[in-house]
Scaffold this active site. Structure first.
Site, PDB file in Angstrom:
ATOM      1  N   ASN A   1     -19.009 -21.862   2.148  1.00  0.00           N
ATOM      2  CA  ASN A   1     -19.111 -22.858   1.081  1.00  0.00           C
ATOM      3  C   ASN A   1     -19.506 -22.213  -0.233  1.00  0.00           C
ATOM      4  O   ASN A   1     -20.248 -21.226  -0.250  1.00  0.00           O
ATOM      5  CB  ASN A   1     -20.145 -23.928   1.459  1.00  0.00           C
ATOM      6  CG  ASN A   1     -19.753 -24.640   2.755  1.00  0.00           C
ATOM      7  OD1 ASN A   1     -18.599 -24.605   3.164  1.00  0.00           O
ATOM      8  ND2 ASN A   1     -20.727 -25.227   3.430  1.00  0.00           N
TER       9      ASN A   1
ATOM     10  N   HIS B   1     -17.295 -16.796   0.207  1.00  0.00           N
ATOM     11  CA  HIS B   1     -16.221 -17.198  -0.714  1.00  0.00           C
ATOM     12  C   HIS B   1     -16.727 -17.435  -2.127  1.00  0.00           C
ATOM     13  O   HIS B   1     -16.074 -18.114  -2.909  1.00  0.00           O
ATOM     14  CB  HIS B   1     -15.508 -18.453  -0.169  1.00  0.00           C
ATOM     15  CG  HIS B   1     -14.793 -18.167   1.107  1.00  0.00           C
ATOM     16  ND1 HIS B   1     -14.438 -19.153   2.002  1.00  0.00           N
ATOM     17  CD2 HIS B   1     -14.380 -17.001   1.667  1.00  0.00           C
ATOM     18  CE1 HIS B   1     -13.823 -18.607   3.041  1.00  0.00           C
ATOM     19  NE2 HIS B   1     -13.791 -17.294   2.870  1.00  0.00           N
TER      20      HIS B   1
ATOM     21  N   TYR C   1     -12.707 -26.631 -11.184  1.00  0.00           N
ATOM     22  CA  TYR C   1     -14.025 -26.121 -10.744  1.00  0.00           C
ATOM     23  C   TYR C   1     -15.155 -26.732 -11.573  1.00  0.00           C
ATOM     24  O   TYR C   1     -16.265 -26.928 -11.092  1.00  0.00           O
ATOM     25  CB  TYR C   1     -14.055 -24.586 -10.778  1.00  0.00           C
ATOM     26  CG  TYR C   1     -13.308 -23.989  -9.606  1.00  0.00           C
ATOM     27  CD1 TYR C   1     -11.977 -23.585  -9.727  1.00  0.00           C
ATOM     28  CD2 TYR C   1     -13.902 -23.912  -8.349  1.00  0.00           C
ATOM     29  CE1 TYR C   1     -11.283 -23.089  -8.634  1.00  0.00           C
ATOM     30  CE2 TYR C   1     -13.209 -23.407  -7.259  1.00  0.00           C
ATOM     31  CZ  TYR C   1     -11.899 -23.007  -7.400  1.00  0.00           C
ATOM     32  OH  TYR C   1     -11.208 -22.520  -6.312  1.00  0.00           O
TER      33      TYR C   1
ATOM     34  N   THR D   1     -17.090 -25.856  10.395  1.00  0.00           N
ATOM     35  CA  THR D   1     -15.943 -25.066   9.940  1.00  0.00           C
ATOM     36  C   THR D   1     -14.829 -25.148  10.972  1.00  0.00           C
ATOM     37  O   THR D   1     -15.056 -25.097  12.167  1.00  0.00           O
ATOM     38  CB  THR D   1     -16.296 -23.589   9.689  1.00  0.00           C
ATOM     39  OG1 THR D   1     -15.100 -22.860   9.398  1.00  0.00           O
ATOM     40  CG2 THR D   1     -17.020 -22.941  10.854  1.00  0.00           C
ATOM     41  N   SER D   2     -13.607 -25.274  10.448  1.00  0.00           N
ATOM     42  CA  SER D   2     -12.447 -25.354  11.352  1.00  0.00           C
ATOM     43  C   SER D   2     -12.075 -23.959  11.857  1.00  0.00           C
ATOM     44  O   SER D   2     -11.208 -23.803  12.706  1.00  0.00           O
ATOM     45  CB  SER D   2     -11.262 -25.965  10.598  1.00  0.00           C
ATOM     46  OG  SER D   2     -10.931 -25.115   9.487  1.00  0.00           O
TER      47      SER D   2
HETATM   48  N1  APR Z   1     -20.506 -32.392  10.309  1.00  0.00           N
HETATM   49  C1  APR Z   1     -20.019 -31.250  10.866  1.00  0.00           C
HETATM   50  N2  APR Z   1     -18.712 -30.876  10.783  1.00  0.00           N
HETATM   51  C2  APR Z   1     -17.899 -31.704  10.111  1.00  0.00           C
HETATM   52  C3  APR Z   1     -18.324 -32.902   9.503  1.00  0.00           C
HETATM   53  C4  APR Z   1     -19.702 -33.233   9.622  1.00  0.00           C
HETATM   54  N3  APR Z   1     -20.211 -34.352   9.075  1.00  0.00           N
HETATM   55  N4  APR Z   1     -17.239 -33.495   8.910  1.00  0.00           N
HETATM   56  C5  APR Z   1     -16.174 -32.677   9.132  1.00  0.00           C
HETATM   57  N5  APR Z   1     -16.562 -31.620   9.872  1.00  0.00           N
HETATM   58  C6  APR Z   1     -15.772 -30.492  10.353  1.00  0.00           C
HETATM   59  C7  APR Z   1     -14.280 -30.767  10.492  1.00  0.00           C
HETATM   60  O1  APR Z   1     -14.012 -31.339  11.778  1.00  0.00           O
HETATM   61  C8  APR Z   1     -13.709 -29.352  10.369  1.00  0.00           C
HETATM   62  O2  APR Z   1     -13.678 -28.695  11.629  1.00  0.00           O
HETATM   63  O3  APR Z   1     -15.874 -29.468   9.387  1.00  0.00           O
HETATM   64  C9  APR Z   1     -14.717 -28.641   9.470  1.00  0.00           C
HETATM   65  C10 APR Z   1     -14.204 -28.450   8.063  1.00  0.00           C
HETATM   66  O4  APR Z   1     -13.131 -27.546   8.135  1.00  0.00           O
HETATM   67  P1  APR Z   1     -12.377 -27.142   6.776  1.00  0.00           P
HETATM   68  O5  APR Z   1     -12.133 -28.362   5.963  1.00  0.00           O
HETATM   69  O6  APR Z   1     -11.235 -26.271   7.194  1.00  0.00           O
HETATM   70  O7  APR Z   1     -13.462 -26.301   5.992  1.00  0.00           O
HETATM   71  P2  APR Z   1     -13.809 -24.778   6.200  1.00  0.00           P
HETATM   72  O8  APR Z   1     -13.681 -24.368   7.633  1.00  0.00           O
HETATM   73  O9  APR Z   1     -15.126 -24.543   5.542  1.00  0.00           O
HETATM   74  O10 APR Z   1     -12.661 -24.042   5.326  1.00  0.00           O
HETATM   75  C11 APR Z   1     -12.776 -22.635   5.234  1.00  0.00           C
HETATM   76  O11 APR Z   1     -10.923 -22.647   3.697  1.00  0.00           O
HETATM   77  O12 APR Z   1     -10.016 -23.793   1.936  1.00  0.00           O
HETATM   78  C12 APR Z   1     -10.673 -22.623   2.295  1.00  0.00           C
HETATM   79  O13 APR Z   1     -12.114 -21.280   1.027  1.00  0.00           O
HETATM   80  C13 APR Z   1     -11.987 -22.543   1.592  1.00  0.00           C
HETATM   81  O14 APR Z   1     -14.151 -21.962   2.454  1.00  0.00           O
HETATM   82  C14 APR Z   1     -12.993 -22.722   2.715  1.00  0.00           C
HETATM   83  C15 APR Z   1     -12.248 -22.206   3.915  1.00  0.00           C
END
Ligand code: APR
Length: 229
Positions: free
Chosen positions: A88, A105, A54, A172-173
């Site tokens: 985030n 988070h 971190y 976000t996924s």
């Molecule tokens: N613009 C918009 N979306 C994007 C971009 C971009 N430039 N690049 C990637 N993405 C999308 C990806 O396609 C994906 O759907 O952002 C998403 C990222 O998904 P994750 O990596 O799963 O991130 P997130 O959804 O924030 O994860 C949620 O999981 O690991 C834990 O606590 C952590 O807060 C995090 C949580």
């Protein structure tokens, strides 16, 4: 009364600022498995590794800037009530000028007592080292929600989404619960837009803008303003 815009953001909104996402990097976060650095067990097992991970993230955050998506969302506050609900732990929404940000988070720029959750200390981008303690003498830890831990802001976030007139899901996924379940709190007649260049999570009745956040958010804002709402 101004319309209430609620934004549910994830790692993708900070991708163009140079911060890596979680699932685009094959389940590794900066080459670490989340189970080695983002669980209470990991902290018990190897606190120095977790603190170093971190500290690196905080160091990196000090070097990057908000991108056009963060800025466009901050701009929206001129004409709408805006609440950002983010997964985030970075501070890029705040640095872009967003004034209402709910961190589901936690936040990289805060440290917390490992004994009492209420003891939270702003540390900016400074490192947390072994031996750094809270006022009770317990080791400080990142103020981040690790896998398996409670999400204290969840109920507040659900109330925010329930009060939305428009819901934007960006970067976000939607694979991590309970955050992903927040979309279900939006009223059935509230328009939902998903912005994601990849295979966006399935959100029923959502309009999908399959673009990167910097471009997609500006396009969405133009549509919103065009509606004169
Ligand atoms: N613009 C918009 N979306 C994007 C971009 C971009 N430039 N690049 C990637 N993405 C999308 C990806 O396609 C994906 O759907 O952002 C998403 C990222 O998904 P994750 O990596 O799963 O991130 P997130 O959804 O924030 O994860 C949620 O999981 O690991 C834990 O606590 C952590 O807060 C995090 C949580």
């Amino acid at each position: 009364m101004k319309d209430h815009i609620v934004v549910l953001s994830g790692a993708g909104v900070s991708a163009e600022s140079g911060l890596s996402t979680f699932r685009d990097s094959g389940g590794l976060w900066e080459n670490y498995s989340v189970f080695d650095v983002a669980t209470p067990e990991a902290f018990r097992r190897d606190p120095a590794l977790v603190l170093r991970f971190y500290n690196d993230r905080r160091c990196q955050l000090a070097e990057v800037e908000p991108n056009a998506a963060h800025r466009a969302l901050a701009e929206l506050e001129k004409d709408f009530r805006v609440t950002i609900v983010t997964q985030n732990v970075d501070d890029l929404h705040e640095r872009a000028g967003s004034s209402k940000v709910v961190h589901l988070h936690g936040e990289l720029t805060q440290a917390r007592s490992s004994r009492l959750d209420d003891l939270i200390y702003p540390i900016g981008y400074k490192p947390i080292e072994l031996g750094d303690t809270c006022e009770l003498g317990s080791q400080l830890r990142p103020h981040v929600v690790w896998f398996g831990e409670q999400v204290p802001m969840l109920e507040a976030a659900a109330g925010v989404v329930a009060s939305a007139d428009h819901l934007l899901v960006v970067g976000t996924s939607l694979q991590v619960y309970p955050a992903a379940g927040l979309v279900d709190f939006a009223d059935p007649d509230v328009p939902i837009t998903v912005i994601d260049p990849g295979e966006p999570a399935r959100v029923n009745r959502a309009t999908v803008i399959r673009k990167k956040a910097s471009e997609g958010v500006s396009e969405w804002v133009a549509r919103l303003r065009g509606q004169g709402r």
